[in-house]
Design a protein around this motif. Structure first.
Motif, PDB file in Angstrom:
ATOM      1  N   HIS A 171       0.843  -1.204   0.000  1.00 37.78           N
ATOM      2  CA  HIS A 171       0.000   0.000   0.000  1.00 37.78           C
ATOM      3  C   HIS A 171       0.874   1.249   0.000  1.00 37.78           C
ATOM      4  N   ASP A 217      -1.445   3.908  -6.384  1.00 41.09           N
ATOM      5  CA  ASP A 217      -1.337   4.062  -4.936  1.00 41.09           C
ATOM      6  C   ASP A 217      -0.707   2.810  -4.329  1.00 41.09           C
ATOM      7  N   ALA A 218       0.317   2.326  -4.998  1.00 37.41           N
ATOM      8  CA  ALA A 218       0.983   1.103  -4.542  1.00 37.41           C
ATOM      9  C   ALA A 218       2.388   1.033  -5.138  1.00 37.41           C
ATOM     10  N   HIS A 242       3.935   0.526   5.234  1.00 42.94           N
ATOM     11  CA  HIS A 242       3.437   0.101   3.920  1.00 42.94           C
ATOM     12  C   HIS A 242       3.180  -1.408   3.926  1.00 42.94           C
ATOM     13  N   TYR A 245      -0.499  -5.748   0.328  1.00 44.86           N
ATOM     14  CA  TYR A 245      -1.899  -5.929  -0.058  1.00 44.86           C
ATOM     15  C   TYR A 245      -2.368  -7.334   0.312  1.00 44.86           C
ATOM     16  N   ASP A 255      -8.740  -6.004   4.205  1.00 46.05           N
ATOM     17  CA  ASP A 255      -7.958  -5.804   2.978  1.00 46.05           C
ATOM     18  C   ASP A 255      -8.012  -7.034   2.081  1.00 46.05           C
ATOM     19  N   LEU A 297      -4.589  -2.223  -9.976  1.00 46.68           N
ATOM     20  CA  LEU A 297      -3.972  -1.070  -9.311  1.00 46.68           C
ATOM     21  C   LEU A 297      -3.352  -0.066 -10.273  1.00 46.68           C
TER      22      LEU A 297
END
Length: 298
Positions: A171, A217-218, A242, A245, A255, A297
Protein backbone atom coordinates in the motif's frame (compact mmCIF):
# COMPACT_ATOMS: atom_id res chain seq x y z
CA UNK A 1 21.62 -44.80 -8.09
CA UNK A 2 22.77 -41.56 -6.49
CA UNK A 3 26.36 -41.80 -5.30
CA UNK A 4 29.30 -39.69 -4.14
CA UNK A 5 32.65 -40.73 -5.54
CA UNK A 6 36.25 -39.77 -4.79
CA UNK A 7 39.67 -41.08 -5.78
CA UNK A 8 42.24 -40.92 -2.96
CA UNK A 9 45.38 -38.92 -3.70
CA UNK A 10 48.75 -39.95 -2.29
CA UNK A 11 48.70 -37.17 0.34
CA UNK A 12 45.81 -38.94 2.12
CA UNK A 13 47.44 -42.37 2.15
CA UNK A 14 47.45 -43.83 5.67
CA UNK A 15 44.41 -41.83 6.83
CA UNK A 16 41.38 -43.68 8.19
CA UNK A 17 38.37 -43.41 5.89
CA UNK A 18 36.19 -41.93 8.67
CA UNK A 19 38.47 -38.90 8.98
CA UNK A 20 38.70 -38.52 5.22
CA UNK A 21 34.91 -38.54 4.81
CA UNK A 22 34.41 -36.05 7.62
CA UNK A 23 37.23 -33.58 7.15
CA UNK A 24 37.97 -33.75 3.43
CA UNK A 25 34.53 -34.54 2.00
CA UNK A 26 32.65 -32.54 4.63
CA UNK A 27 30.15 -35.26 5.47
CA UNK A 28 28.30 -35.18 8.78
CA UNK A 29 28.95 -37.80 11.45
CA UNK A 30 25.29 -38.82 11.19
CA UNK A 31 25.51 -39.46 7.46
CA UNK A 32 28.77 -41.40 7.83
CA UNK A 33 27.42 -43.51 10.68
CA UNK A 34 24.17 -44.36 8.87
CA UNK A 35 25.91 -45.22 5.59
CA UNK A 36 28.45 -47.36 7.44
CA UNK A 37 25.77 -49.31 9.34
CA UNK A 38 23.89 -49.91 6.06
CA UNK A 39 27.13 -50.99 4.34
CA UNK A 40 26.79 -48.25 1.73
CA UNK A 41 30.43 -47.11 1.80
CA UNK A 42 32.71 -48.92 -0.66
CA UNK A 43 36.40 -48.84 -1.47
CA UNK A 44 37.32 -50.46 -4.78
CA UNK A 45 33.81 -52.03 -4.91
CA UNK A 46 34.09 -53.61 -1.45
CA UNK A 47 32.07 -52.43 1.57
CA UNK A 48 34.48 -51.27 4.28
CA UNK A 49 34.42 -50.40 7.98
CA UNK A 50 35.29 -46.93 9.19
CA UNK A 51 38.73 -47.93 10.48
CA UNK A 52 39.82 -48.81 6.93
CA UNK A 53 43.19 -47.20 6.15
CA UNK A 54 43.30 -45.47 2.78
CA UNK A 55 45.83 -46.19 0.06
CA UNK A 56 46.87 -44.10 -2.92
CA UNK A 57 44.37 -44.31 -5.80
CA UNK A 58 41.64 -46.01 -3.74
CA UNK A 59 38.21 -45.36 -5.26
CA UNK A 60 35.60 -44.43 -2.64
CA UNK A 61 31.91 -44.74 -3.52
CA UNK A 62 29.10 -43.79 -1.12
CA UNK A 63 25.62 -44.93 -2.05
CA UNK A 64 23.28 -42.14 -0.94
CA UNK A 65 20.09 -44.17 -1.45
CA UNK A 66 18.59 -45.64 1.71
CA UNK A 67 15.26 -47.19 2.56
CA UNK A 68 13.13 -44.50 4.17
CA UNK A 69 9.46 -43.74 4.56
CA UNK A 70 7.26 -40.89 5.74
CA UNK A 71 3.82 -41.00 7.28
CA UNK A 72 2.44 -38.90 4.43
CA UNK A 73 -0.11 -40.11 1.91
CA UNK A 74 1.02 -39.70 -1.73
CA UNK A 75 -1.52 -37.59 -3.61
CA UNK A 76 -1.73 -36.68 -7.27
CA UNK A 77 -1.27 -32.89 -7.41
CA UNK A 78 -0.11 -30.76 -10.32
CA UNK A 79 3.35 -29.42 -9.48
CA UNK A 80 5.19 -26.57 -11.19
CA UNK A 81 8.72 -27.99 -11.32
CA UNK A 82 11.23 -25.23 -12.02
CA UNK A 83 14.41 -27.33 -11.67
CA UNK A 84 15.31 -30.94 -10.93
CA UNK A 85 18.43 -33.09 -10.81
CA UNK A 86 19.39 -36.26 -8.91
CA UNK A 87 19.93 -34.31 -5.67
CA UNK A 88 17.26 -31.61 -5.52
CA UNK A 89 13.92 -30.50 -6.89
CA UNK A 90 12.71 -26.89 -6.85
CA UNK A 91 8.97 -26.24 -6.96
CA UNK A 92 7.06 -23.04 -7.67
CA UNK A 93 4.44 -23.45 -4.93
CA UNK A 94 1.02 -22.13 -5.78
CA UNK A 95 -0.85 -19.82 -3.38
CA UNK A 96 -2.96 -21.26 -0.56
CA UNK A 97 -0.98 -24.50 -0.36
CA UNK A 98 0.50 -25.84 2.87
CA UNK A 99 4.06 -27.13 2.47
CA UNK A 100 3.91 -30.08 4.89
CA UNK A 101 0.95 -31.93 6.52
CA UNK A 102 -0.29 -30.63 9.87
CA UNK A 103 -3.13 -31.69 12.15
CA UNK A 104 -5.37 -29.26 10.31
CA UNK A 105 -4.11 -30.00 6.79
CA UNK A 106 -3.54 -33.73 6.25
CA UNK A 107 -3.84 -33.68 2.46
CA UNK A 108 -3.37 -31.33 -0.46
CA UNK A 109 0.06 -30.26 0.74
CA UNK A 110 3.20 -29.89 -1.33
CA UNK A 111 4.69 -32.92 0.45
CA UNK A 112 1.69 -35.08 -0.51
CA UNK A 113 2.16 -34.13 -4.15
CA UNK A 114 5.93 -34.64 -4.10
CA UNK A 115 5.72 -38.14 -2.62
CA UNK A 116 3.28 -39.09 -5.39
CA UNK A 117 5.61 -37.60 -8.01
CA UNK A 118 8.63 -39.46 -6.60
CA UNK A 119 6.66 -42.72 -6.62
CA UNK A 120 5.39 -42.23 -10.18
CA UNK A 121 8.87 -41.42 -11.49
CA UNK A 122 10.53 -44.34 -9.70
CA UNK A 123 12.54 -42.20 -7.29
CA UNK A 124 13.02 -43.70 -3.83
CA UNK A 125 13.00 -40.37 -1.99
CA UNK A 126 11.34 -38.77 0.99
CA UNK A 127 10.56 -35.05 1.24
CA UNK A 128 13.46 -33.19 2.85
CA UNK A 129 12.53 -29.51 2.95
CA UNK A 130 15.46 -27.12 2.64
CA UNK A 131 13.26 -24.02 2.60
CA UNK A 132 9.65 -23.28 3.54
CA UNK A 133 6.96 -20.72 2.76
CA UNK A 134 3.78 -19.69 4.54
CA UNK A 135 0.60 -21.25 3.21
CA UNK A 136 -0.46 -17.99 1.55
CA UNK A 137 2.96 -17.08 0.14
CA UNK A 138 3.64 -18.42 -3.34
CA UNK A 139 6.97 -19.17 -4.97
CA UNK A 140 10.13 -21.25 -4.98
CA UNK A 141 10.86 -23.99 -2.47
CA UNK A 142 13.96 -26.24 -2.44
CA UNK A 143 13.54 -29.92 -1.57
CA UNK A 144 16.51 -32.28 -1.17
CA UNK A 145 16.26 -35.84 -2.45
CA UNK A 146 18.93 -37.33 -0.20
CA UNK A 147 20.64 -36.77 3.14
CA UNK A 148 23.82 -35.38 1.59
CA UNK A 149 22.03 -32.69 -0.44
CA UNK A 150 19.93 -31.71 2.56
CA UNK A 151 23.03 -31.45 4.76
CA UNK A 152 24.93 -29.31 2.26
CA UNK A 153 22.06 -26.92 1.49
CA UNK A 154 20.97 -26.58 5.12
CA UNK A 155 24.53 -25.50 5.93
CA UNK A 156 24.43 -22.98 3.06
CA UNK A 157 21.11 -21.62 4.37
CA UNK A 158 22.51 -21.22 7.89
CA UNK A 159 25.52 -19.34 6.52
CA UNK A 160 23.24 -17.06 4.41
CA UNK A 161 24.75 -18.31 1.16
CA UNK A 162 21.35 -18.89 -0.45
CA UNK A 163 20.05 -15.68 -2.02
CA UNK A 164 16.26 -15.43 -1.60
CA UNK A 165 14.38 -12.78 -3.57
CA UNK A 166 10.71 -11.88 -3.14
CA UNK A 167 8.25 -9.52 -4.81
CA UNK A 168 5.62 -7.79 -2.70
CA UNK A 169 2.85 -5.34 -3.62
CA UNK A 170 2.44 -2.77 -0.85
CA UNK A 171 0.00 0.00 0.00
CA UNK A 172 1.19 3.51 -0.82
CA UNK A 173 4.60 4.73 -1.98
CA UNK A 174 7.77 4.11 -0.01
CA UNK A 175 9.68 7.24 0.96
CA UNK A 176 12.96 5.80 -0.35
CA UNK A 177 13.12 3.80 -3.56
CA UNK A 178 15.63 1.42 -1.98
CA UNK A 179 17.18 0.73 1.38
CA UNK A 180 17.78 -1.73 4.19
CA UNK A 181 15.46 -2.54 7.09
CA UNK A 182 17.44 -3.66 10.13
CA UNK A 183 14.89 -4.20 12.90
CA UNK A 184 14.68 -7.06 15.44
CA UNK A 185 11.66 -9.37 15.18
CA UNK A 186 10.15 -10.88 18.32
CA UNK A 187 7.39 -13.41 18.96
CA UNK A 188 5.23 -12.24 21.90
CA UNK A 189 4.63 -14.86 24.58
CA UNK A 190 0.91 -15.04 23.95
CA UNK A 191 -0.73 -18.43 23.68
CA UNK A 192 -1.93 -19.26 20.19
CA UNK A 193 -0.48 -16.18 18.49
CA UNK A 194 1.52 -16.41 15.26
CA UNK A 195 1.95 -12.66 14.99
CA UNK A 196 5.45 -11.16 15.24
CA UNK A 197 6.39 -7.64 16.32
CA UNK A 198 9.34 -5.28 16.16
CA UNK A 199 10.94 -5.47 19.60
CA UNK A 200 14.49 -5.09 20.92
CA UNK A 201 14.11 -8.50 22.62
CA UNK A 202 13.86 -10.14 19.22
CA UNK A 203 16.41 -11.54 16.77
CA UNK A 204 18.28 -9.22 14.47
CA UNK A 205 16.48 -9.24 11.11
CA UNK A 206 17.70 -7.63 7.88
CA UNK A 207 15.75 -7.04 4.67
CA UNK A 208 17.14 -5.18 1.64
CA UNK A 209 14.43 -3.66 -0.55
CA UNK A 210 14.06 -1.86 -3.86
CA UNK A 211 10.98 -0.40 -5.54
CA UNK A 212 10.78 -1.94 -9.01
CA UNK A 213 7.47 -0.37 -10.12
CA UNK A 214 5.31 2.47 -8.89
CA UNK A 215 1.55 2.15 -9.39
CA UNK A 216 -1.24 4.65 -8.69
CA UNK A 217 -1.34 4.06 -4.94
CA UNK A 218 0.98 1.10 -4.54
CA UNK A 219 4.58 -0.02 -5.02
CA UNK A 220 5.95 -3.30 -6.30
CA UNK A 221 8.91 -4.01 -4.03
CA UNK A 222 11.73 -6.49 -4.48
CA UNK A 223 12.99 -7.83 -1.14
CA UNK A 224 16.29 -9.60 -0.65
CA UNK A 225 16.54 -11.45 2.65
CA UNK A 226 19.78 -11.39 4.60
CA UNK A 227 18.14 -13.22 7.50
CA UNK A 228 15.17 -15.58 7.37
CA UNK A 229 12.83 -14.89 10.27
CA UNK A 230 9.19 -15.98 10.28
CA UNK A 231 7.01 -13.32 8.58
CA UNK A 232 10.10 -11.13 8.17
CA UNK A 233 9.09 -9.25 5.00
CA UNK A 234 5.53 -8.75 6.19
CA UNK A 235 6.63 -7.38 9.58
CA UNK A 236 9.36 -5.16 8.10
CA UNK A 237 7.17 -3.59 5.42
CA UNK A 238 4.46 -2.91 8.01
CA UNK A 239 7.13 -1.21 10.13
CA UNK A 240 7.79 1.18 7.23
CA UNK A 241 4.07 1.99 7.16
CA UNK A 242 3.44 0.10 3.92
CA UNK A 243 1.79 -3.27 4.61
CA UNK A 244 1.40 -5.82 1.84
CA UNK A 245 -1.90 -5.93 -0.06
CA UNK A 246 -4.16 -8.70 1.22
CA UNK A 247 -2.21 -9.15 4.46
CA UNK A 248 -4.97 -9.06 7.07
CA UNK A 249 -2.59 -10.11 9.87
CA UNK A 250 -0.14 -7.22 9.50
CA UNK A 251 -2.15 -4.82 7.36
CA UNK A 252 -5.81 -3.95 7.22
CA UNK A 253 -8.41 -6.40 8.55
CA UNK A 254 -10.75 -5.88 5.59
CA UNK A 255 -7.96 -5.80 2.98
CA UNK A 256 -9.34 -8.52 0.71
CA UNK A 257 -10.99 -6.54 -2.06
CA UNK A 258 -8.35 -7.54 -4.62
CA UNK A 259 -6.44 -10.35 -2.90
CA UNK A 260 -7.52 -13.23 -0.66
CA UNK A 261 -3.95 -13.59 0.63
CA UNK A 262 -0.85 -11.43 1.07
CA UNK A 263 0.61 -10.33 -2.29
CA UNK A 264 4.00 -11.90 -1.63
CA UNK A 265 5.86 -14.16 -4.05
CA UNK A 266 9.25 -15.87 -3.61
CA UNK A 267 10.37 -15.37 -7.19
CA UNK A 268 14.15 -15.91 -7.07
CA UNK A 269 16.73 -18.32 -5.65
CA UNK A 270 20.48 -18.23 -6.24
CA UNK A 271 22.62 -20.97 -4.72
CA UNK A 272 25.24 -23.59 -5.48
CA UNK A 273 24.41 -27.14 -6.49
CA UNK A 274 25.24 -29.35 -3.47
CA UNK A 275 27.15 -31.80 -5.66
CA UNK A 276 28.79 -29.87 -8.51
CA UNK A 277 28.95 -26.46 -6.75
CA UNK A 278 27.63 -24.96 -10.00
CA UNK A 279 25.80 -21.66 -9.50
CA UNK A 280 22.04 -22.05 -9.97
CA UNK A 281 19.88 -19.00 -10.62
CA UNK A 282 16.18 -19.92 -10.61
CA UNK A 283 13.16 -17.68 -11.23
CA UNK A 284 9.39 -18.14 -11.00
CA UNK A 285 6.78 -16.05 -12.80
CA UNK A 286 4.20 -14.10 -10.79
CA UNK A 287 1.04 -16.13 -10.06
CA UNK A 288 -2.21 -15.15 -11.70
CA UNK A 289 -3.76 -13.53 -8.62
CA UNK A 290 -0.87 -11.06 -8.22
CA UNK A 291 -0.93 -10.31 -11.95
CA UNK A 292 -4.64 -9.49 -11.65
CA UNK A 293 -3.91 -7.27 -8.63
CA UNK A 294 -1.33 -5.30 -10.61
CA UNK A 295 -3.84 -4.74 -13.43
CA UNK A 296 -6.42 -3.48 -10.95
CA UNK A 297 -3.97 -1.07 -9.31
CA UNK A 298 -2.64 0.51 -12.52
Amino acid sequence: MSTLERVVHKEFEGMKIREFLKFHMGLSSRLIRGASIDKRIFVNDVAVKMNYVLKDNDKIVINLAKKESQNIEPEKIDLDIVYEDKDIIVINKRPNMVVHPTKRYQSGTLANGLLYYFKETGQDCIVRLVSRLDMDTSGLIIVAKNQYAHMELSKEMQENNVEKRYLAVVHGHLENSEGTIDLPIYRPEEEGTIRRVIDERGQRSITHYKVVERLKDADVVECLLETGRTHQIRVHLKALGHPIYGDTLYGYEDDNKYMKRQALHAYGLDFKSPRTKEELSLRANLPEDIQELLKALK
